[in-house]
Design a protein around this motif. Structure first.
Motif, PDB file in Angstrom:
ATOM      1  N   LYS A  17      17.883 -30.681 -16.288  1.00 35.52           N
ATOM      2  CA  LYS A  17      16.907 -31.755 -16.265  1.00 35.52           C
ATOM      3  C   LYS A  17      15.517 -31.209 -16.558  1.00 35.52           C
ATOM      4  CE  LYS A  17      19.409 -34.659 -12.962  1.00 35.52           C
ATOM      5  NZ  LYS A  17      19.367 -35.348 -11.637  1.00 35.52           N
ATOM      6  N   GLY A  18      14.735 -31.979 -17.303  1.00 36.07           N
ATOM      7  CA  GLY A  18      13.360 -31.600 -17.578  1.00 36.07           C
ATOM      8  C   GLY A  18      13.182 -30.724 -18.797  1.00 36.07           C
ATOM      9  N   THR A  19      14.268 -30.290 -19.415  1.00 35.60           N
ATOM     10  CA  THR A  19      14.181 -29.437 -20.606  1.00 35.60           C
ATOM     11  C   THR A  19      15.047 -30.041 -21.696  1.00 35.60           C
ATOM     12  OG1 THR A  19      13.919 -27.478 -19.202  1.00 35.60           O
ATOM     13  CG2 THR A  19      14.447 -27.103 -21.517  1.00 35.60           C
ATOM     14  N   SER A  20      14.477 -30.254 -22.871  1.00 43.73           N
ATOM     15  CA  SER A  20      15.212 -30.875 -23.961  1.00 43.73           C
ATOM     16  C   SER A  20      16.383 -29.997 -24.397  1.00 43.73           C
ATOM     17  CB  SER A  20      14.282 -31.114 -25.147  1.00 43.73           C
ATOM     18  OG  SER A  20      13.781 -29.884 -25.644  1.00 43.73           O
ATOM     19  N   LEU A  21      17.411 -30.629 -24.958  1.00 45.17           N
ATOM     20  CA  LEU A  21      18.590 -29.885 -25.397  1.00 45.17           C
ATOM     21  C   LEU A  21      18.254 -28.881 -26.486  1.00 45.17           C
ATOM     22  CD1 LEU A  21      21.518 -32.476 -25.459  1.00 45.17           C
ATOM     23  CD2 LEU A  21      21.293 -30.452 -24.013  1.00 45.17           C
ATOM     24  N   HIS A  22      17.380 -29.279 -27.432  1.00 44.49           N
ATOM     25  CA  HIS A  22      17.074 -28.339 -28.513  1.00 44.49           C
ATOM     26  C   HIS A  22      16.328 -27.119 -27.979  1.00 44.49           C
ATOM     27  CE1 HIS A  22      12.995 -30.193 -28.665  1.00 44.49           C
ATOM     28  NE2 HIS A  22      12.648 -29.045 -29.215  1.00 44.49           N
ATOM     29  N   ARG A  23      15.527 -27.313 -26.915  1.00 47.70           N
ATOM     30  CA  ARG A  23      14.830 -26.178 -26.306  1.00 47.70           C
ATOM     31  C   ARG A  23      15.825 -25.262 -25.594  1.00 47.70           C
ATOM     32  NH1 ARG A  23      10.621 -22.767 -26.718  1.00 47.70           N
ATOM     33  NH2 ARG A  23      10.141 -21.834 -24.698  1.00 47.70           N
ATOM     34  N   GLN A  24      16.793 -25.847 -24.912  1.00 46.37           N
ATOM     35  CA  GLN A  24      17.817 -25.040 -24.250  1.00 46.37           C
ATOM     36  C   GLN A  24      18.619 -24.233 -25.266  1.00 46.37           C
ATOM     37  OE1 GLN A  24      20.086 -27.087 -21.059  1.00 46.37           O
ATOM     38  NE2 GLN A  24      18.660 -28.786 -21.353  1.00 46.37           N
TER      39      GLN A  24
END
Length: 266
Positions: A17-24
């Motif tokens: 939560k709180g972090t976009s999928l592309h960032r992950q």
């Protein structure tokens, strides 16, 4: 023994939560690139990444675009995505003493002195420097950048006033802080260091040109003289995506506190 030469075939995300999928996905691929897991130089095709991580193609493309923007990969039209040929060499073995490391940092970076002032340090710093309540210290805030301009490290230093009077903006533009103290006859002895991870606040992120809320390394160093008096409290902040801390523990000290310890705060 498990073979780690290539990334695992299927590592679906457990979205945070709180972090976009592309960032992950960007963070996972960057870590795998840094570890050298793509030994052939080519990353899997977009379709394979979608299947491996259970994400959409737009997520994969945004992650790869971020990697390319940081110079980690090269996207070749019609051929795929490849690890950049200009990545740093494999991690070096640490061979420097603390003072040698300070000297090397000073030689390989340019300094911008942001602030030098005499003021009362935070209570925790005053305690570690064994200062009397209400006593003042010299506070020096500096930004070190690689030759060419990329910020490398933000340092926040405190020196007791009686030995820090020569620490001025003009002096820090010419010499590193530890050199100024040594010219006053300070001989360094014991050093205590603490390394932790924090998130970048807007001020530090702006100075270090990194993402607000992104990971940062924080190194707190307390340096003593040969008489065991604390003479310098320094906190260094570094962007985690382009910094690492190397340590070497001699065999003779592996069973002592010199090897360090991991502390878990409750």
């Amino acid at each position: 023994m498990k073979n780690t030469a290539m990334p695992p075939a299927h590592t679906p995300f457990q979205p945070a939560k709180g972090t976009s999928l592309h960032r992950q996905l960007f963070l996972v691929l960057r870590d795998q690139i840094t570890q050298g897991l793509f030994s052939g130089g080519a990353l899997p095709k977009e379709e394979a990444l979608c299947e491996r991580f259970g994400v959409s193609r737009i997520t994969v493309r945004r992650a790869l675009a971020d990697l390319a923007a940081q110079g980690m990969v090269e996207r070749r039209h019609g051929r795929g995505t490849f690890v950049s040929a200009n990545l740093p060499l494999p991690r070096r073995v640490p061979t420097l003493t603390v003072l040698d490391s300070l000297r090397k940092t000073a030689q390989e970076t340019e300094v911008t002195v942001l602030e030098v002032a005499q003021s009362e340090p935070p209570s925790e710093v005053a305690f570690l420097l064994q200062m009397a309540q209400g006593a003042k210290a010299v506070h020096a805030l500096r930004l070190r950048s690689h030759i060419g301009g990329t910020p490398a490290m933000l340092t926040d230093a405190w020196v007791p006033l009686d030995i820090g009077k020569r620490v001025t903006t003009a002096a820090l533009k010419k010499k590193a802080l530890y050199e100024i103290l040594m010219t006053q006859g300070i001989l360094f002895g014991r050093v205590v260091q603490e390394i932790s991870a924090i998130v970048a606040d807007p001020v530090r992120a702006g100075l270090l040109r990194t993402e607000v809320g992104g990971p940062m390394l924080r190194l707190v160093r307390l340096m003593h003289d040969l008489k065991e008096r604390p003479v310098l409290h320094l906190t260094a902040y570094m962007p985690a995506e382009r910094s690492r801390i190397l340590m070497e523990i001699p065999g003779a000290t592996v069973n002592t506190l010199s090897a360090g310890q991991i502390v878990h705060d409750q």
